[in-house]
Design a protein around this motif. Structure first.
Motif, PDB file in Angstrom:
ATOM      1  N   VAL A 188       2.641  -2.167   1.969  1.00  0.00           N
ATOM      2  CA  VAL A 188       1.647  -2.492   2.998  1.00  0.00           C
ATOM      3  C   VAL A 188       0.317  -2.863   2.361  1.00  0.00           C
ATOM      4  O   VAL A 188      -0.345  -3.816   2.782  1.00  0.00           O
ATOM      5  CB  VAL A 188       1.468  -1.307   3.965  1.00  0.00           C
ATOM      6  N   ALA A 189      -0.089  -2.117   1.339  1.00  0.00           N
ATOM      7  CA  ALA A 189      -1.377  -2.341   0.661  1.00  0.00           C
ATOM      8  C   ALA A 189      -1.148  -2.500  -0.836  1.00  0.00           C
ATOM      9  O   ALA A 189      -1.371  -1.571  -1.616  1.00  0.00           O
ATOM     10  CB  ALA A 189      -2.322  -1.178   0.938  1.00  0.00           C
ATOM     11  N   PRO A 190      -0.667  -3.677  -1.269  1.00  0.00           N
ATOM     12  CA  PRO A 190      -0.450  -3.901  -2.705  1.00  0.00           C
ATOM     13  C   PRO A 190      -1.765  -3.920  -3.480  1.00  0.00           C
ATOM     14  O   PRO A 190      -2.846  -3.908  -2.886  1.00  0.00           O
ATOM     15  CB  PRO A 190       0.243  -5.267  -2.744  1.00  0.00           C
ATOM     16  N   GLN A 191      -1.666  -3.967  -4.789  1.00  0.00           N
ATOM     17  CA  GLN A 191      -2.851  -3.899  -5.646  1.00  0.00           C
ATOM     18  C   GLN A 191      -3.873  -4.992  -5.350  1.00  0.00           C
ATOM     19  O   GLN A 191      -5.062  -4.810  -5.542  1.00  0.00           O
ATOM     20  CB  GLN A 191      -2.441  -3.970  -7.120  1.00  0.00           C
ATOM     21  N   VAL A 192      -3.411  -6.149  -4.868  1.00  0.00           N
ATOM     22  CA  VAL A 192      -4.331  -7.264  -4.598  1.00  0.00           C
ATOM     23  C   VAL A 192      -4.879  -7.224  -3.178  1.00  0.00           C
ATOM     24  O   VAL A 192      -5.586  -8.133  -2.754  1.00  0.00           O
ATOM     25  CB  VAL A 192      -3.633  -8.619  -4.828  1.00  0.00           C
ATOM     26  N   SER A 193      -4.580  -6.153  -2.443  1.00  0.00           N
ATOM     27  CA  SER A 193      -4.966  -6.119  -1.026  1.00  0.00           C
ATOM     28  C   SER A 193      -6.396  -5.628  -0.830  1.00  0.00           C
ATOM     29  O   SER A 193      -6.982  -4.962  -1.693  1.00  0.00           O
ATOM     30  CB  SER A 193      -4.014  -5.209  -0.241  1.00  0.00           C
ATOM     31  N   TYR A 194      -6.945  -5.972   0.339  1.00  0.00           N
ATOM     32  CA  TYR A 194      -8.195  -5.382   0.818  1.00  0.00           C
ATOM     33  C   TYR A 194      -8.092  -5.337   2.340  1.00  0.00           C
ATOM     34  O   TYR A 194      -8.478  -6.280   3.035  1.00  0.00           O
ATOM     35  CB  TYR A 194      -9.420  -6.186   0.372  1.00  0.00           C
ATOM     36  N   LEU A 195      -7.512  -4.248   2.850  1.00  0.00           N
ATOM     37  CA  LEU A 195      -7.380  -4.086   4.297  1.00  0.00           C
ATOM     38  C   LEU A 195      -8.761  -4.127   4.919  1.00  0.00           C
ATOM     39  O   LEU A 195      -9.685  -3.460   4.446  1.00  0.00           O
ATOM     40  CB  LEU A 195      -6.665  -2.784   4.620  1.00  0.00           C
ATOM     41  N   ASN A 196      -8.918  -4.905   5.984  1.00  0.00           N
ATOM     42  CA  ASN A 196     -10.279  -5.246   6.396  1.00  0.00           C
ATOM     43  C   ASN A 196     -10.686  -4.756   7.777  1.00  0.00           C
ATOM     44  O   ASN A 196     -11.716  -4.106   7.932  1.00  0.00           O
ATOM     45  CB  ASN A 196     -10.465  -6.762   6.305  1.00  0.00           C
ATOM     46  N   ASP A 197      -9.925  -5.105   8.796  1.00  0.00           N
ATOM     47  CA  ASP A 197     -10.332  -4.759  10.154  1.00  0.00           C
ATOM     48  C   ASP A 197      -9.130  -4.228  10.916  1.00  0.00           C
ATOM     49  O   ASP A 197      -7.980  -4.414  10.509  1.00  0.00           O
ATOM     50  CB  ASP A 197     -10.924  -5.978  10.865  1.00  0.00           C
ATOM     51  N   VAL A 198      -9.386  -3.569  12.054  1.00  0.00           N
ATOM     52  CA  VAL A 198      -8.312  -2.946  12.817  1.00  0.00           C
ATOM     53  C   VAL A 198      -8.628  -3.003  14.303  1.00  0.00           C
ATOM     54  O   VAL A 198      -9.792  -2.871  14.701  1.00  0.00           O
ATOM     55  CB  VAL A 198      -8.069  -1.481  12.352  1.00  0.00           C
TER      56      VAL A 198
END
Length: 413
Positions: free
Chosen positions: A175-185
């Protein structure tokens, strides 16, 4: 009369401060309460665009803001170019108070000072109140928008009756790999589903079943969630670039959900196009035994619709009161509105003011007042090496009716 005060955060590390521009009515109460939000907001400054009010000034870079259904205001400060002392705070009694407590705000960048990333804020990007009245905190756990800290990515629900965390939904590398930046929800009206954007190196949407905690990453690397190569984000009349020449490359970021919960909208900052999907196309994956492709599922991609062009935009929200979409326009120091009943077209300017340096995230108060942060991304050390690590930023409010009645644009100074 507006009173200007400098407050030190209770229980925070020394040096973390905020200037809160608060009216007397707000100082007298413990929090903004229900329909009284508009009356409790401070009077606009004399040089402000009509309908625009500066609510607070911070000495650190703010991104997220939300207002609970009983009027409590929460903000967050990501660890982008500094090791901020407080990640999540409540604006209360004229003070920024670490939330839910100082311990949750105790994570630090230095390895010798690091604590368990599973139950501490690492690099919080968003705070959002759900329809049930609780607060959710989205922590992509990627300081400086770089590598994700192990065990850090999470979505945490805080019970606002007890002010204590009720549950944590941890995200693994699927869901959140190393290149991720979860941003909004955003949250479905029934409180059962959460939808997230990922603005990292590989853009995506994430859908979460809140009852089970099951999450899936969708449209990973799809053109609709990735930066648009044809778009160059500019500021102050020239392309916005880092010292090494890289421009703005943020993928899927802004996110909005229709009031009935049936349609999800999103777009990339480095983009101009607003996209949408029926939410039942997303939630179907939660009950499916088939795991989506690592890159993209063509059948899902084929259901994506093009709504229209916003130009480069960061924050999105659809008002519960008037049904319109509010859109931040960083290049123009502006907030715009889009009529979703008219297909296509472009949004119109609601408020434009030179002090709105990178309008970022929206929230809607119970009475329809729109709040939004200005995160000054173009003024940060990412793009200006001589910028202060602790970058001043602001929180603003708009009364849409007042802004439109007077035509709220001020000339650049």
């Amino acid at each position: 009369m507006t009173m200007t005060m400098t407050m030190t955060i209770a229980g925070a590390c020394p040096g973390f401060r905020a200037r809160l521009l608060l009216g007397g009515a707000l100082l007298a109460g413990s929090a903004l309460a229900g329909p009284a939000v508009a009356q409790d907001m401070p009077a606009p400054q004399k040089d402000a665009a009509p309908g625009l009010t500066k609510v607070a000034s911070f000495e650190h870079q703010v991104t997220g803001v939300t207002v609970s259904k009983d009027g409590r205001i929460f903000v967050n400060f990501p660890r982008w170019t500094e090791d901020t002392a407080v990640s999540v705070a409540e604006l209360k009694d004229g003070t920024l108070t670490p939330f839910p407590d100082a311990e949750w705000n105790g994570w630090r960048n230095a390895k010798k000072d690091q604590v368990d990333a599973r139950n501490h804020w690492v690099c919080v990007q968003s705070v959002v109140a759900d329809p049930k009245g609780n607060l959710w905190v989205l922590d992509p756990a990627a300081p400086a928008m770089a590598a994700v800290v192990k065990d850090g990515p999470k979505l945490v629900e805080i019970d606002l009756k007890t002010n204590k965390p009720a549950r944590t939904i941890a995200f693994d590398e699927t869901v959140a790999p190393q290149v991720s930046y979860l941003n909004d929800v955003r949250f479905s009206p029934d409180g059962k589903t959460a939808y997230l954007t990922d603005s990292g190196a590989s853009g995506a949407l994430v859908v979460v079943d809140l009852d089970s905690g099951k999450a899936r990453r969708l449209l990973d690397g799809d053109p609709t969630t990735m930066p648009d190569k044809s778009v160059t984000v500019s500021y102050d009349g020239k392309p916005l670039r880092r010292p090494d020449g890289r421009g703005v490359e943020f993928a899927a970021d802004g996110l909005a959900l229709s009031p009935d919960g049936k349609t999800l909208y999103w777009q990339a900052i480095k983009g101009k196009t607003l996209y949408s999907l029926p939410t039942d196309a997303l939630t179907g994956w939660l009950t499916s035994a088939v795991v989506p492709s690592a890159l993209t599922d063509k059948s899902l991609s084929g259901k994506v619709e093009t709504v229209g062009e916003n130009g480069p935009a960061d924050g999105l929200i659809i008002s519960r009161h008037d049904g319109r979409m509010y859109v931040t326009a960083p290049e123009e120091n502006a907030v715009k509105v889009r009529d979703l009943t008219a297909k296509g077209g472009t949004p119109t300017v609601l408020v434009q003011d030179p002090r709105l340096r990178w309008p970022d995230t929206f929230a809607e108060a119970p009475d329809g007042t729109i709040l939004f942060t200005t995160s000054h991304i173009q003024d940060s050390a990412f793009y200006k090496p001589d910028a202060p690590a602790a970058l001043p930023t602001e929180l603003w409010s708009i009364k849409p009716g007042a802004a439109e009645a007077t035509g709220s644009t001020t000339a650049p100074k």
